[in-house]
Motif scaffolding. Structure first.
Motif, mmCIF file in Angstrom:
data_model
loop_
_atom_site.group_PDB
_atom_site.id
_atom_site.type_symbol
_atom_site.label_atom_id
_atom_site.label_comp_id
_atom_site.label_asym_id
_atom_site.label_seq_id
_atom_site.Cartn_x
_atom_site.Cartn_y
_atom_site.Cartn_z
ATOM 1 N N THR A 1 0.852 -1.182 0.000
ATOM 2 C CA THR A 1 0.000 0.000 0.000
ATOM 3 C C THR A 1 0.892 1.239 0.000
ATOM 4 O OG1 THR A 1 -0.080 0.129 2.417
ATOM 5 C CG2 THR A 1 -1.740 -1.253 1.322
ATOM 6 N N THR A 2 0.326 2.380 -0.310
ATOM 7 C CA THR A 2 1.107 3.614 -0.313
ATOM 8 C C THR A 2 1.660 3.909 1.080
ATOM 9 O OG1 THR A 2 -0.171 4.531 -2.146
ATOM 10 C CG2 THR A 2 0.995 6.095 -0.754
ATOM 11 N N MET B 1 5.637 4.182 1.913
ATOM 12 C CA MET B 1 6.221 5.360 2.549
ATOM 13 C C MET B 1 7.146 4.958 3.702
ATOM 14 S SD MET B 1 4.276 8.595 4.334
ATOM 15 C CE MET B 1 3.456 9.113 2.846
ATOM 16 N N LYS B 2 6.813 3.884 4.404
ATOM 17 C CA LYS B 2 7.627 3.435 5.540
ATOM 18 C C LYS B 2 9.005 2.941 5.108
ATOM 19 C CE LYS B 2 3.599 2.041 8.289
ATOM 20 N NZ LYS B 2 2.862 0.902 8.885
ATOM 21 N N TRP C 1 16.787 4.968 -0.242
ATOM 22 C CA TRP C 1 15.362 4.674 -0.281
ATOM 23 C C TRP C 1 14.498 5.812 0.272
ATOM 24 C CZ3 TRP C 1 12.461 -0.195 -0.871
ATOM 25 C CH2 TRP C 1 13.198 -1.186 -1.529
ATOM 26 N N ARG C 2 15.122 6.868 0.743
ATOM 27 C CA ARG C 2 14.362 7.894 1.459
ATOM 28 C C ARG C 2 13.239 8.488 0.635
ATOM 29 N NH1 ARG C 2 17.945 12.071 4.636
ATOM 30 N NH2 ARG C 2 18.352 10.076 5.711
ATOM 31 N N PHE D 1 -2.848 12.332 5.462
ATOM 32 C CA PHE D 1 -2.005 11.408 4.708
ATOM 33 C C PHE D 1 -2.189 11.612 3.209
ATOM 34 C CE2 PHE D 1 -1.850 7.140 2.671
ATOM 35 C CZ PHE D 1 -0.473 6.983 2.689
ATOM 36 N N MET D 2 -3.425 11.774 2.762
ATOM 37 C CA MET D 2 -3.679 12.036 1.349
ATOM 38 C C MET D 2 -2.970 13.311 0.894
ATOM 39 S SD MET D 2 -7.716 11.063 0.838
ATOM 40 C CE MET D 2 -7.662 11.609 -0.863
ATOM 41 N N LYS D 3 -2.990 14.315 1.762
ATOM 42 C CA LYS D 3 -2.330 15.582 1.425
ATOM 43 C C LYS D 3 -0.821 15.403 1.341
ATOM 44 C CE LYS D 3 -1.723 20.319 3.076
ATOM 45 N NZ LYS D 3 -2.064 21.285 4.140
#
Length: 395
Positions: free
Chosen positions: A52-53, A57-58, A66-67, A95-97
């Motif tokens: 998932t997005t 992101m993690k 990978w940042r 989070f969407m923003k």
């Protein structure tokens, strides 16, 4: 036993040295190799396709390389549970923003949105990025602009969000799944690359249905689930291989008939629970597989069972060239009702049969008749289901 050799200098014994284990050092002399940082971008983006997005992101904490990799992720997804409270919803919007502000994807392959719809997500003339964040219209426009291939919009609230018109002219779409959205077309549909289409819980008029089918020249799979408003599904395309009608909603003061005409289909599935109404399926000579695992709820008298039995029999007759048939317990029950036992079933060409048999064995009579009418049968599968209610009011 180790081999011992004498050196030129007497008194000194030499052993053959053992091979040294491979070193963890790289060419620069570092103590270990950071293989994860050396992965090519194509592999990293392929890994993101399984995440998932939020999980992608993690991965920014894995290494410096990978940042910012996740910002180029072509697979964008937003999901939230239906029972989320106000705090979680605000966090979801934030989070969407954050994703919008950092997204650098050149191409968007998939966009998934699975969350309860709220007015904050409605389109607006001026995008609000301060507190609310981007709207669904913005994300869809971003996806279409970046050649989106797969879209899944599951809003889980009744038809409050209207799909923007530019979505119907997206020529790069290959798969589209839309649920609980208002579908109204003011333009011609141009889904010239679309192969899979799922529409769930939506009202479609006959005109909209005609526009969709005429605007999808390479469509291969079409599913209509919990939909209403149309009276005819007419498919003339030779490319469509599978049609699924699931839990159709018959709405109106009178009992309606949904007509289905698809002479070039290979697979046809009639599923779920429907209230009142009836399906009229034209003969499909090209059909290979059929599944009649549906039921029609009615408050009619027992005499209506005869009409239902004849209706199911006509379905089987119009689908009779098939080699694989799945029949649900409701169809077997109405065929085995007292007033339908004299119905005649022509010879079938089925090689594979699957019966969903009620636990109380109601329907066994016609199961036997179908077996007698299937001289080419090679495989039989019986699946026992919970006892279902025979939806006829006998008062």
């Amino acid at each position: 036993m180790a081999r011992i050799e004498f050196s030129a200098n007497p008194g000194h014994l030499l052993k053959r040295p053992r091979p040294t284990p491979p070193s963890d050092q790289d060419d620069t002399g570092n103590s270990s190799v950071d293989y994860i940082s050396k992965l090519p971008d194509a592999i990293i983006l392929h890994i993101f396709s399984f995440l998932t997005t939020k999980d992608a992101m993690k991965t920014s904490v894995l290494s410096k390389q990978w940042r910012y990799k996740w910002t180029a992720n072509p697979h964008i997804s937003f999901s939230m549970s239906f029972c989320a409270n106000r705090t979680k919803f605000r966090s979801f919007l934030a989070f969407m923003k954050a994703v919008r502000l950092r997204c650098t994807a050149i191409k968007v392959k998939s966009f998934l949105f699975d969350a309860p719809y709220a007015p904050y997500l409605a389109s607006s003339r001026q995008e609000r990025t301060d507190t609310v964040g981007p709207t669904l219209d913005w994300w869809l426009h971003f996806a279409v602009k970046h050649n989106i291939e797969e879209v899944s919009m599951i809003l889980r609230k009744d038809n409050e969000y209207a799909l923007p018109q530019f979505v119907f002219r997206c020529t790069t779409l290959v798969s589209f799944h839309v649920s609980c959205c208002h579908i109204s077309m003011m333009v011609a549909v141009k889904w010239t690359s679309l192969k899979r289409l799922h529409i769930d819980h939506a009202e479609l008029k006959d005109d909209a249905m005609m526009r969709i089918l005429s605007g999808c020249p390479v469509l291969e799979f079409f599913e209509l689930k919990r939909c209403w408003g149309f009276k005819h599904v007419k498919i003339e395309s030779r490319g469509l291989k599978e049609l699924v009608i699931d839990s159709h909603r018959f709405r109106g003061a009178e009992i309606l008939i949904l007509k289905i005409s698809a002479p070039h289909l290979l697979k046809f599935r009639l599923l779920g629970d429907s209230k009142r109404g009836e399906f009229k399926v034209d003969k499909i000579s090209s059909l290979v597989e059929a599944e009649l695992n549906f039921s029609i709820k009615t408050d009619a008298l027992q005499a209506q069972a005869q009409a239902h039995a004849e209706f199911v029999k006509r379905l089987v007759e119009n689908l009779h060239p098939i080699s694989k048939l799945v029949m649900g317990s409701w169809c077997l029950q109405v065929l085995s009702s007292t007033k339908a036992r004299g119905l005649f079933l022509p010879s079938l060409k089925c090689r594979h049969l699957t019966f969903h048999v009620a636990a109380d064995h109601v329907g066994a009579l016609w199961m036997a008749k179908i077996l007698e009418s299937s001289p080419h049968l090679e495989k039989l599968c019986l699946q026992i289901t919970c006892t279902t209610t025979f939806w006829v009011n006998t008062r």
